[in-house]
Structure formats: structure tokens, C-alpha cells
Scaffold this active site. Structure first.
Site, PDB file in Angstrom:
ATOM      1  N   ASP A  13       0.810  -1.219   0.000  1.00 51.84           N
ATOM      2  CA  ASP A  13       0.000   0.000   0.000  1.00 51.84           C
ATOM      3  C   ASP A  13       0.846   1.274   0.000  1.00 51.84           C
ATOM      4  O   ASP A  13       0.459   2.292   0.573  1.00 51.84           O
ATOM      5  CB  ASP A  13      -0.978   0.001   1.193  1.00 51.84           C
ATOM      6  CG  ASP A  13      -1.830  -1.253   1.195  1.00 51.84           C
ATOM      7  OD1 ASP A  13      -2.217  -1.697   0.106  1.00 51.84           O
ATOM      8  OD2 ASP A  13      -2.108  -1.788   2.291  1.00 51.84           O
ATOM      9  N   LYS A  16       1.862   1.867  -5.174  1.00 52.57           N
ATOM     10  CA  LYS A  16       2.422   1.262  -6.409  1.00 52.57           C
ATOM     11  C   LYS A  16       1.507   1.491  -7.597  1.00 52.57           C
ATOM     12  O   LYS A  16       1.946   1.773  -8.697  1.00 52.57           O
ATOM     13  CB  LYS A  16       2.625  -0.257  -6.207  1.00 52.57           C
ATOM     14  CG  LYS A  16       3.600  -0.600  -5.100  1.00 52.57           C
ATOM     15  CD  LYS A  16       3.631  -2.086  -4.850  1.00 52.57           C
ATOM     16  CE  LYS A  16       2.364  -2.646  -4.255  1.00 52.57           C
ATOM     17  NZ  LYS A  16       2.032  -2.165  -2.917  1.00 52.57           N
ATOM     18  N   GLY A  40      -4.661  -4.420  -3.721  1.00 54.74           N
ATOM     19  CA  GLY A  40      -5.665  -3.374  -3.940  1.00 54.74           C
ATOM     20  C   GLY A  40      -4.912  -2.135  -4.361  1.00 54.74           C
ATOM     21  O   GLY A  40      -4.199  -1.536  -3.556  1.00 54.74           O
ATOM     22  N   HIS A  41      -4.994  -1.795  -5.633  1.00 51.70           N
ATOM     23  CA  HIS A  41      -4.236  -0.667  -6.172  1.00 51.70           C
ATOM     24  C   HIS A  41      -5.194   0.449  -6.592  1.00 51.70           C
ATOM     25  O   HIS A  41      -6.079   0.227  -7.415  1.00 51.70           O
ATOM     26  CB  HIS A  41      -3.376  -1.128  -7.360  1.00 51.70           C
ATOM     27  CG  HIS A  41      -2.314  -2.115  -6.961  1.00 51.70           C
ATOM     28  ND1 HIS A  41      -1.417  -2.655  -7.843  1.00 51.70           N
ATOM     29  CD2 HIS A  41      -1.997  -2.644  -5.752  1.00 51.70           C
ATOM     30  CE1 HIS A  41      -0.601  -3.470  -7.189  1.00 51.70           C
ATOM     31  NE2 HIS A  41      -0.940  -3.488  -5.922  1.00 51.70           N
ATOM     32  N   GLN A 223       1.797  -6.371  -3.384  1.00 52.10           N
ATOM     33  CA  GLN A 223       2.381  -6.567  -2.062  1.00 52.10           C
ATOM     34  C   GLN A 223       3.728  -5.811  -2.015  1.00 52.10           C
ATOM     35  O   GLN A 223       3.841  -4.803  -2.684  1.00 52.10           O
ATOM     36  CB  GLN A 223       2.542  -8.058  -1.714  1.00 52.10           C
ATOM     37  CG  GLN A 223       1.221  -8.779  -1.501  1.00 52.10           C
ATOM     38  CD  GLN A 223       0.527  -9.132  -2.804  1.00 52.10           C
ATOM     39  OE1 GLN A 223       1.089  -9.801  -3.649  1.00 52.10           O
ATOM     40  NE2 GLN A 223      -0.694  -8.682  -2.958  1.00 52.10           N
TER      41      GLN A 223
HETATM   42  P1  GDP Z   1      -0.790   0.199  -3.575  1.00 48.40           P
HETATM   43  O1  GDP Z   1      -1.395  -1.064  -3.056  1.00 48.40           O
HETATM   44  O2  GDP Z   1       0.677   0.262  -3.319  1.00 48.40           O
HETATM   45  O3  GDP Z   1      -1.125   0.492  -5.006  1.00 48.40           O
HETATM   46  O4  GDP Z   1      -1.434   1.375  -2.712  1.00 48.40           O
HETATM   47  P2  GDP Z   1      -3.000   1.537  -2.311  1.00 48.40           P
HETATM   48  O5  GDP Z   1      -3.730   2.027  -3.502  1.00 48.40           O
HETATM   49  O6  GDP Z   1      -3.496   0.317  -1.624  1.00 48.40           O
HETATM   50  O7  GDP Z   1      -2.891   2.627  -1.182  1.00 48.40           O
HETATM   51  C1  GDP Z   1      -2.406   3.899  -1.441  1.00 48.40           C
HETATM   52  C2  GDP Z   1      -3.501   4.921  -1.073  1.00 48.40           C
HETATM   53  O8  GDP Z   1      -2.929   6.193  -0.959  1.00 48.40           O
HETATM   54  C3  GDP Z   1      -4.582   5.036  -2.127  1.00 48.40           C
HETATM   55  O9  GDP Z   1      -5.796   5.352  -1.501  1.00 48.40           O
HETATM   56  C4  GDP Z   1      -4.105   6.202  -2.984  1.00 48.40           C
HETATM   57  O10 GDP Z   1      -5.158   6.912  -3.629  1.00 48.40           O
HETATM   58  C5  GDP Z   1      -3.478   7.076  -1.937  1.00 48.40           C
HETATM   59  N1  GDP Z   1      -2.335   7.866  -2.401  1.00 48.40           N
HETATM   60  C6  GDP Z   1      -1.369   7.504  -3.277  1.00 48.40           C
HETATM   61  N2  GDP Z   1      -0.441   8.489  -3.390  1.00 48.40           N
HETATM   62  C7  GDP Z   1      -0.833   9.472  -2.560  1.00 48.40           C
HETATM   63  C8  GDP Z   1      -0.277  10.748  -2.207  1.00 48.40           C
HETATM   64  O11 GDP Z   1       0.778  11.168  -2.676  1.00 48.40           O
HETATM   65  N3  GDP Z   1      -0.967  11.491  -1.280  1.00 48.40           N
HETATM   66  C9  GDP Z   1      -2.131  11.059  -0.728  1.00 48.40           C
HETATM   67  N4  GDP Z   1      -2.723  11.844   0.174  1.00 48.40           N
HETATM   68  N5  GDP Z   1      -2.687   9.874  -1.040  1.00 48.40           N
HETATM   69  C10 GDP Z   1      -2.039   9.087  -1.935  1.00 48.40           C
HETATM   70  P1  IMO Z   2      -0.972  -4.291  -2.208  1.00 43.43           P
HETATM   71  O1  IMO Z   2      -0.540  -4.818  -3.556  1.00 43.43           O
HETATM   72  C1  IMO Z   2      -0.892  -4.773   2.113  1.00 43.43           C
HETATM   73  C2  IMO Z   2      -0.819  -8.879   3.624  1.00 43.43           C
HETATM   74  C3  IMO Z   2      -2.022  -9.361   4.397  1.00 43.43           C
HETATM   75  C4  IMO Z   2      -1.343 -10.339   5.348  1.00 43.43           C
HETATM   76  C5  IMO Z   2      -0.269 -10.963   4.478  1.00 43.43           C
HETATM   77  C6  IMO Z   2      -0.662 -12.310   3.877  1.00 43.43           C
HETATM   78  O2  IMO Z   2      -2.256  -3.546  -2.228  1.00 43.43           O
HETATM   79  O3  IMO Z   2       0.157  -3.518  -1.569  1.00 43.43           O
HETATM   80  P2  IMO Z   2      -2.268 -12.998   1.880  1.00 43.43           P
HETATM   81  O4  IMO Z   2      -3.734 -12.797   1.695  1.00 43.43           O
HETATM   82  O5  IMO Z   2      -1.418 -12.406   0.820  1.00 43.43           O
HETATM   83  O6  IMO Z   2      -1.919 -14.446   2.140  1.00 43.43           O
HETATM   84  O7  IMO Z   2      -1.937 -12.228   3.255  1.00 43.43           O
HETATM   85  O8  IMO Z   2      -0.019 -10.051   3.439  1.00 43.43           O
HETATM   86  N1  IMO Z   2      -1.123  -8.344   2.276  1.00 43.43           N
HETATM   87  C7  IMO Z   2      -1.084  -7.040   1.969  1.00 43.43           C
HETATM   88  N2  IMO Z   2      -0.885  -5.960   2.746  1.00 43.43           N
HETATM   89  N3  IMO Z   2      -1.058  -4.627   0.789  1.00 43.43           N
HETATM   90  C8  IMO Z   2      -1.228  -5.702  -0.003  1.00 43.43           C
HETATM   91  O9  IMO Z   2      -1.273  -5.617  -1.353  1.00 43.43           O
HETATM   92  C9  IMO Z   2      -1.300  -6.988   0.578  1.00 43.43           C
HETATM   93  N4  IMO Z   2      -1.492  -8.231   0.090  1.00 43.43           N
HETATM   94  C10 IMO Z   2      -1.361  -9.067   1.140  1.00 43.43           C
HETATM   95  O10 IMO Z   2      -2.642  -8.298   5.078  1.00 43.43           O
HETATM   96  O11 IMO Z   2      -0.686  -9.630   6.377  1.00 43.43           O
HETATM   97 MG    MG Z   3      -2.944  -1.685  -1.769  1.00 46.10          MG
END
Ligand code: GDP
Ligand code: IMO
Ligand code: MG
Length: 430
Positions: A13, A16, A40-41, A223
Site C-alpha cells: 500500500d 504502487k 488493492g491498487h 504486495q
Molecule cells: P498500492 O497497493 O501500493 O497500489 O497502494 P493503495 O492504492 O493500496 O494505497 C495507497 C492509497 O494512498 C490510495 O488510496 C491512494 O489513492 C493514496 N495515495 C497515493 N499516493 C498518494 C499521495 O501522494 N498522497 C495522498 N494523500 N494519497 C495518496
Molecule cells: P498491495 O498490492 C498490504 C498482507 C495481508 C497479510 C499478508 C498475507 O495492495 O500492496 P495474503 O492474503 O497475501 O496471504 O496475506 O499479506 N497483504 C497485503 N498488505 N497490501 C497488499 O497488497 C497486501 N497483500 C497481502 O494483510 O498480512
Molecule cells: Mg494496496
């Protein structure tokens, strides 16, 4: 051969998806190489929010071919739902290519994931319960079903029949659950073939065609480094290899195909699920609460609250090594704006006062270390509208410089908000 990797340097998170989206505009292919719908991206373009689990984040550009590589585990029901969601928003998904070698997540994988967690009790991993671990386990045991099996109904049924003998025995005799019916499940999965068949392809070939034509291929990590099965905080990890090296096996290229490795660094750290986290700010901590609130730190799909903490420079330095990062992208700098003082962990110490400048390989030590922080001044003004480095206040630039010096790697991008265009590009010094 121009391959670029986007990899998370923390526990996921980091943002990416938003950087894959940002960089994909230059690419011809955008390839997921591991993981499944545990990811979850989030991408935000002109206030429109896209939450992707399986479809690569390059999908928003009509000239990019999104590819689900052989290293991914695919729940076809989830994939079809995601394609429907995108189609309903006028995104053409017919370009998506799905590797015939990718493994399928089956309903019994999800059931076993949840059951294992329940049996682990207070030692549970906190998985996403998407069946990721059991699906990869079956791949390694060589009893997995692959996407290409869907194209041969007889083979599919035979393989499923074989594997269900064991799964049903385990479900019934160990967990006291109802068995899965082979006919019903075969019918359900084969029923999805008309939708999936046109997408199934030899993705390794596609990747190499693009590389040979000198087109950019962007590999999108899901991840992150410390959730890596080999290099993460085992057993509190996922069951794949998110590190940049995972691209080689998960997409079918050698290391020399990769020119850029962009490590995505959230300006602080979050973690979902269980496991050690040296710089964690425990519940009730005012800074931790502020990070969760301003950063909206709740799981993109699971809705779970993420555990917040200060940036961990020790782990970041190690992540730079593990991935051979050529550059970094710092996200969510804007979230830190109200803080008067920022802390970055530069080393750890244990109870005896012994100092660790590297991540201790023995996890019993990692569980107990205390972070040694260096303090930096905050900037106290909003930075969401910054477009260039010079638009950032001096203290924000110092924070970015501190990260570059700590890791010895150039910071190429800083994001100051979730929108695609809230991205500051930092050119390399000539
Ligand atoms: P990922 O799994 O690495 O793709 O990241 P996620 O999408 O799960 O989580 C990142 C969260 O931060 C999302 O809700 C994005 O919309 C938000 N986000 C990403 N970059 C920024 C930023 O520079 N500032 C803020 N405030 N939010 C951001
Ligand atoms: P993105 O791509 C954050 C964590 C789960 C748990 C561990 C194992 O959005 O960054 P799993 O279901 O993969 O066997 O769970 O990994 N986990 C993540 N945490 N972002 C993710 O994906 C994750 N995908 C798995 O919370 O601790
Ligand atoms: Mg994510």
C-alpha cells in the site's frame, strides 16, 4: 531491452498502483508478475477513483496492453467482475492478456485460507482470506489447476476430480466441512470460459516481442518487499515473491531485461495484518491516528485499518539492496504536512544496548528491537499543489534529500496527493 519494475519497499500500500499508472503512459505493456486479488491498487484520475485487484494499473491507457503474467494466481470470478466494472466505465478491457500458465484460485483455496487462519487463533497471519497461500501451495505441490486447463474441459474435470479427492477429505475429516461437488465446480468454472478464452495467451512471448522491439515493458509489483515469501518477515508474509527478482520467474525474463527498478516508498510506513513492525505507532498515539486519518489508511478491498508508523530507514536501505532499486518514488508526502517534527528510524537497538544498522536476520531480535530515530523539522504548510521541486518548502525538500542520502539512491518522483497529476518529478543532476 527496456524493462522497468515498480516494487513496494515496505509492507504494501505504498502507492504502487498510482506510480504504475503514472509511468505506464510511456509503456506498451504493463505486466503483473505475482500475487492475486489480495492486492488493492488505487488510481485517481480527475477525481475518478479506480480500485484494481488483478488487472494491471496500465489499463487506463488505450495504447497499453495489460498483462497478467504466469506468476499471478487468478480467481476468474473476481477477474470477470473487475473487467465488468472497467467496461461499465468505458475502459476497453479486450486488450488484456492472461497467461495460460497462471494458476487458478479455486473456492476450496479460499475456504482453506479462512480455516487455517481460524485454527491459528491468536497466531493468525491476518491474511486477506483470498485463497492466495493455498493456491500457491498447490502450485508448489504440483496439484494446481492452470488457466490453460480451462481450455480443455476433459483435462479440467480430470484434474479437479483428482485434487478434490484430497481436498474434500481434508475439508470433511479435519475441518468438518461439506465436500465440494466436482460437477458443480467444473460447470461453474467452464461457464466462465467464453468470457476468458479470448484473453488467454502466451504472455512470455508478448513480453519478449515488446522488449525486442525496444518498447517499454512495465512490471507492476503487488504486495511488497517485507511481504516477500523469502525476504519478508516470515511467516507474516504473502506466498509469492514481490521483490524485483520475482519478475524473472513471474513474467519469464532474465535479469538483464530489467533496466529500471523504481522502489515505491510511502513517506511513513503502514502494515495490514500481523507481524513485527519496529517503528509502529501503537493505537492511541496521536501521530499514528493522524497518519491513518489524513492518509485514509484503510485497506482498499478489505477495509481493514492499517497499522501506522514512522519511516524505517533500516528496512528501506535493505529493500533498496534486495531489489537493486535504481531510483525511488516517495508517496504521500502531503500526509505529513501538519506535523511539527518528523522522525526517521536510522538504526535499531536491543535490550542490551547493541546497535543494528542492518535488518537483523534473526527475527526474534527484530521482534524486540527499539528504533533509534533522527528528527527532522516539519514544514507546516499544505503542499498538495506543488508541481516542481522548488514549489516544496525547504523542510519537505530536506526530508526527501534525507531519504536519498540514507539510501544512496536518487529520488525520481514525489507525490503530494492521490491524483495522477499530483506528482513532482525530480530530474537527476547532470
Ligand atoms: P498500492 O497497493 O501500493 O497500489 O497502494 P493503495 O492504492 O493500496 O494505497 C495507497 C492509497 O494512498 C490510495 O488510496 C491512494 O489513492 C493514496 N495515495 C497515493 N499516493 C498518494 C499521495 O501522494 N498522497 C495522498 N494523500 N494519497 C495518496
Ligand atoms: P498491495 O498490492 C498490504 C498482507 C495481508 C497479510 C499478508 C498475507 O495492495 O500492496 P495474503 O492474503 O497475501 O496471504 O496475506 O499479506 N497483504 C497485503 N498488505 N497490501 C497488499 O497488497 C497486501 N497483500 C497481502 O494483510 O498480512
Ligand atoms: Mg494496496
Amino acid at each position: 531491452m527496456p524493462g522497468a519494475v515498480i516494487v513496494g519497499t515496505q509492507w504494501g500500500d505504498e502507492g504502487k498502483g498510482r506510480f504504475t499508472d503514472y509511468l505506464a503512459k510511456e509503456a506498451s505493456l504493463c505486466v503483473r508478475y505475482q500475487g492475486g486479488h489480495n492486492a488493492g491498487h488505487t488510481i485517481i484520475v480527475e477525481s475518478e477513483v479506480f480500485k484494481l485487484q488483478l488487472v494491471p494499473s496500465g489499463v487506463l491507457y488505450p495504447w497499453v496492453t495489460p498483462v497478467i503474467g504466469n506468476g499471478v494466481v487468478v480467481d476468474p470470478t473476481v477477474l470477470i467482475k473487475e473487467l465488468d466494472m472497467l467496461e461499465a466505465r468505458n475502459i476497453d478491457t479486450r486488450r488484456l492478456r492472461l497467461s495460460g500458465n497462471a494458476h487458478l484460485i479455486m473456492p476450496y483455496h479460499q475456504e482453506l485460507d479462512a480455516l487455517t487462519e481460524r485454527y491459528l487463533g491468536k497466531n493468525k497471519l491476518g491474511t486477506t482470506k483470498r485463497g492466495i497461500g493455498p493456491a500457491y501451495a498447490d502450485k508448489a505441490l504440483r496439484v494446481g489447476l492452470r488457466v490453460q486447463d480451462l481450455l480443455d474441459p476433459k483435462i479440467f474435470r480430470e484434474k479437479l476430480d483428482l485434487v478434490l479427492r484430497e481436498k474434500n477429505a481434508i475439508l470433511a475429516k479435519v475441518y468438518n466441512r461439506l465436500p465440494t461437488d466436482v460437477n458443480e465446480l467444473t460447470e461453474r468454472y467452464l461457464g466462465m470460459v467464453p468470457r476468458l478464452a479470448p484473453l488467454i495467451d502466451d504472455t512470455v512471448h508478448l513480453v519478449h516481442e515488446a522488449l525486442d522491439a525496444q518498447q517499454w515493458v512495465l512490471f507492476e509489483g503487488a504486495q511488497a518487499t517485507y511481504l516477500d515469501l523469502d525476504h519478508g518477515t516470515y511467516p507474516f508474509v504473502t506466498s509469492s515473491n514481490p521483490v524485483a527478482g520475482g519478475v524473472c520467474a513471474g513474467a519469464g525474463v532474465g535479469p538483464l531485461a530489467i533496466q529500471r527498478v523504481v522502489g515505491v516508498v510511502k513517506a511513513y510506513v503502514t502494515r495490514v495484518g500481523s507481524g513485527p513492525f519496529p517503528t509502529e505507532l501503537l493505537p492511541g498515539d496521536a501521530v499514528g491516528d493522524l497518519l491513518v486519518e489524513r492518509g485514509h489508511e484503510f485497506g482498499t478491498n478489505t477495509g481493514r485499518k492499517r497499522r501506522p508508523g514512522w519511516l524505517d530507514g533500516v528496512m528501506l536501505r535493505h529493500a533498496v539492496r534486495l531489489n537493486t532499486c535504481s531510483e525511488l518514488a516517495i508517496t504521500k508526502l502531503d500526509v505529513l504536512s501538519p506535523l511539527e517534527e518528523l522522525k526517521v528510524c536510522v538504526a535499531y537497538e536491543d535490550d542490551s544496548g547493541k546497535r543494528y544498522d542492518h535488518v537483523p536476520y534473526h527475527q526474534s531480535i527484530l521482534h524486540k528491537v527499539r528504533p533509534i530515530y533522527e528528527s527532522l523539522p516539519g514544514w507546516g504548510v499544505d503542499i498538495e499543489r506543488a508541481e516542481r521541486l522548488d514549489d516544496l518548502p525547504a523542510a519537505a525538500r530536506d526530508y526527501v534529500r534525507f531519504i536519498a542520502e540514507l539510501t544512496g539512491v536518487h529520488v525520481s518522483f514525489v507525490s503530494v496527493g492521490p491524483e495522477r497529476d499530483q506528482t513532482v518529478v525530480l530530474p537527476r543532476a547532470a
